[in-house]
Scaffold this motif. Sequence first.
Motif, PDB file in Angstrom:
ATOM      1  N   ASN A  40      16.082   5.156  -3.408  1.00 37.62           N
ATOM      2  CA  ASN A  40      14.686   4.749  -3.523  1.00 37.62           C
ATOM      3  C   ASN A  40      14.473   3.466  -2.724  1.00 37.62           C
ATOM      4  O   ASN A  40      14.532   2.365  -3.261  1.00 37.62           O
ATOM      5  CB  ASN A  40      14.337   4.544  -5.000  1.00 37.62           C
TER       6      ASN A  40
ATOM      7  N   GLN B 241       6.918  -0.072 -18.767  1.00 33.25           N
ATOM      8  CA  GLN B 241       5.594  -0.069 -18.143  1.00 33.25           C
ATOM      9  C   GLN B 241       5.462  -1.201 -17.137  1.00 33.25           C
ATOM     10  O   GLN B 241       4.887  -1.031 -16.057  1.00 33.25           O
ATOM     11  CB  GLN B 241       4.514  -0.197 -19.216  1.00 33.25           C
TER      12      GLN B 241
ATOM     13  N   GLU C 211       7.553  -0.312 -13.986  1.00 35.10           N
ATOM     14  CA  GLU C 211       6.915   0.745 -13.198  1.00 35.10           C
ATOM     15  C   GLU C 211       5.636   0.256 -12.532  1.00 35.10           C
ATOM     16  O   GLU C 211       5.345   0.607 -11.384  1.00 35.10           O
ATOM     17  CB  GLU C 211       6.629   1.944 -14.101  1.00 35.10           C
ATOM     18  N   ALA C 212       4.865  -0.579 -13.249  1.00 37.39           N
ATOM     19  CA  ALA C 212       3.632  -1.121 -12.674  1.00 37.39           C
ATOM     20  C   ALA C 212       3.946  -2.054 -11.511  1.00 37.39           C
ATOM     21  O   ALA C 212       3.205  -2.099 -10.512  1.00 37.39           O
ATOM     22  CB  ALA C 212       2.836  -1.865 -13.747  1.00 37.39           C
ATOM     23  N   THR C 213       5.035  -2.815 -11.615  1.00 39.58           N
ATOM     24  CA  THR C 213       5.428  -3.732 -10.541  1.00 39.58           C
ATOM     25  C   THR C 213       5.817  -2.965  -9.284  1.00 39.58           C
ATOM     26  O   THR C 213       5.386  -3.292  -8.173  1.00 39.58           O
ATOM     27  CB  THR C 213       6.603  -4.617 -11.000  1.00 39.58           C
ATOM     28  N   VAL C 214       6.622  -1.934  -9.454  1.00 43.77           N
ATOM     29  CA  VAL C 214       7.029  -1.120  -8.305  1.00 43.77           C
ATOM     30  C   VAL C 214       5.806  -0.466  -7.662  1.00 43.77           C
ATOM     31  O   VAL C 214       5.668  -0.441  -6.430  1.00 43.77           O
ATOM     32  CB  VAL C 214       8.046  -0.050  -8.742  1.00 43.77           C
ATOM     33  N   HIS C 215       4.903   0.060  -8.492  1.00 48.64           N
ATOM     34  CA  HIS C 215       3.686   0.685  -7.967  1.00 48.64           C
ATOM     35  C   HIS C 215       2.848  -0.329  -7.192  1.00 48.64           C
ATOM     36  O   HIS C 215       2.302  -0.005  -6.121  1.00 48.64           O
ATOM     37  CB  HIS C 215       2.873   1.266  -9.123  1.00 48.64           C
ATOM     38  N   GLN C 216       2.750  -1.555  -7.714  1.00 48.72           N
ATOM     39  CA  GLN C 216       1.951  -2.593  -7.056  1.00 48.72           C
ATOM     40  C   GLN C 216       2.527  -2.938  -5.688  1.00 48.72           C
ATOM     41  O   GLN C 216       1.785  -3.075  -4.707  1.00 48.72           O
ATOM     42  CB  GLN C 216       1.918  -3.844  -7.929  1.00 48.72           C
TER      43      GLN C 216
ATOM     44  N   LYS D 275       4.448  -1.047  -3.742  1.00 49.63           N
ATOM     45  CA  LYS D 275       4.278   0.074  -2.815  1.00 49.63           C
ATOM     46  C   LYS D 275       2.823   0.237  -2.387  1.00 49.63           C
ATOM     47  O   LYS D 275       2.539   0.688  -1.280  1.00 49.63           O
ATOM     48  CB  LYS D 275       4.788   1.364  -3.469  1.00 49.63           C
ATOM     49  N   ARG D 276       1.910  -0.163  -3.283  1.00 51.55           N
ATOM     50  CA  ARG D 276       0.485  -0.051  -2.951  1.00 51.55           C
ATOM     51  C   ARG D 276       0.033  -1.176  -2.025  1.00 51.55           C
ATOM     52  O   ARG D 276      -0.664  -0.944  -1.030  1.00 51.55           O
ATOM     53  CB  ARG D 276      -0.331  -0.095  -4.244  1.00 51.55           C
TER      54      ARG D 276
END
Length: 296
Positions: free
Chosen positions: A54, A129, A132-137, A139-140
Motif C-alpha cells: 500500500n 476510524q 482510516e480517516a487520516t489515510v483517506h485525507q 490520499k485526497r
Amino acid sequence: GSCAPAPADESVPPRCPPACASFGGCGSYRDVGGARPAAGGAASGPAPLARPGNYFKMRRGSVISFNCVDSSLSSLKNCQSYINTGMDIATKVAFDLVENCNDVEEVNSMESVMLEYAAMDRELNHYMQAVEATVHQIKRDKPENIPDLKDLVKKKFTALESKNDDSDLRRNEKYIHFMEQLKRMRKQFGHHSDTDANESIEQIDEDIAVTQSQMNFICPITQMEMQKPVRNKVCGHTYEEEAILKIIQRRENQKKKACCPKIGCSHLDVKRSDLVPDEALKRAIDSQNKQTRPMP
C-alpha cells in the motif's frame, strides 16, 4: 506489534491494546505513528518500489508506505475479536450465576465487565476510524510533504473521544443482547432484577420477559423441539439455527429474500445478521428436559 491474548481470567477484560489514548502500550500504535516511506525514507522522484504494498505517491514524487498502517489495523481488528470473546464468556458466566445461585452481586459485576469491554470496543473503533480517516485525507489532499501521521491520527482520535458519553456503552450491540437475555433468564428461573438492573434495561421491550410456560420450544420450520435456537432481532421470533440458515441460503440462491417462517409474521427479509443465539430459551429447554427426564 502484536496484541495481548485473551485473558486467562474470564471475568477480567484484556488491558493492552484498547488503552490507545497513550499511543505507546502496543507496538501497533507506534507503527501507525511512525508510518515509514518506501525503502526506509522519503524517496525523491519516482523511486522503484522494492515490493508490492500500500504505497502512495506524493505531489513532489516522494513515496509513502502505508503497509505498517495496514498491519496495525489488522492487529487492532484481532484485538476486537478478543473483546468479543471476552463478552461472550462474561455473558455465559452471568447466565450460569443466575441459573445456579442467583448471586445478584456477582451477576452485577458481570454487567460491569460487559461495560468495560464496551468501552474498549468503542476506543478501538475510534482509533481505527482516526487512522482510516487520516489515510483517506492524505490520499485526497495529496500534500507536498510527508505529514506527521502520528499527530494527525492523535488529533482525529482525540476529537472522536471528546464526544464520548456513558450512554454510548449501553447501546453496544453485545451489551444490549446481554441485558435482554439476562432479563429473560431471571424471569425464567423466578428471580427478580434489582433496582439498578431494572433501570439499566427499562428501555428493552417488555415482551421479551416471558415465563417458561409461555415459551415456545417448537421450531416453526422443523416443528420439532429446538436444540440450538436463534432469535430474529427484527421480529423477535425464534427458529432452529440450521433450519433458518438453510432457508436463507436457498432463497439467496434463488436471488430472493427469505420471509420469517412464523405464521402471521410480516417480516419479509430475514438476514443472517439478524439472528442471535437465544441462550435463555436454550437453557429453558434444557431445564425442562432435565425435569421431565425419567429417573434411572
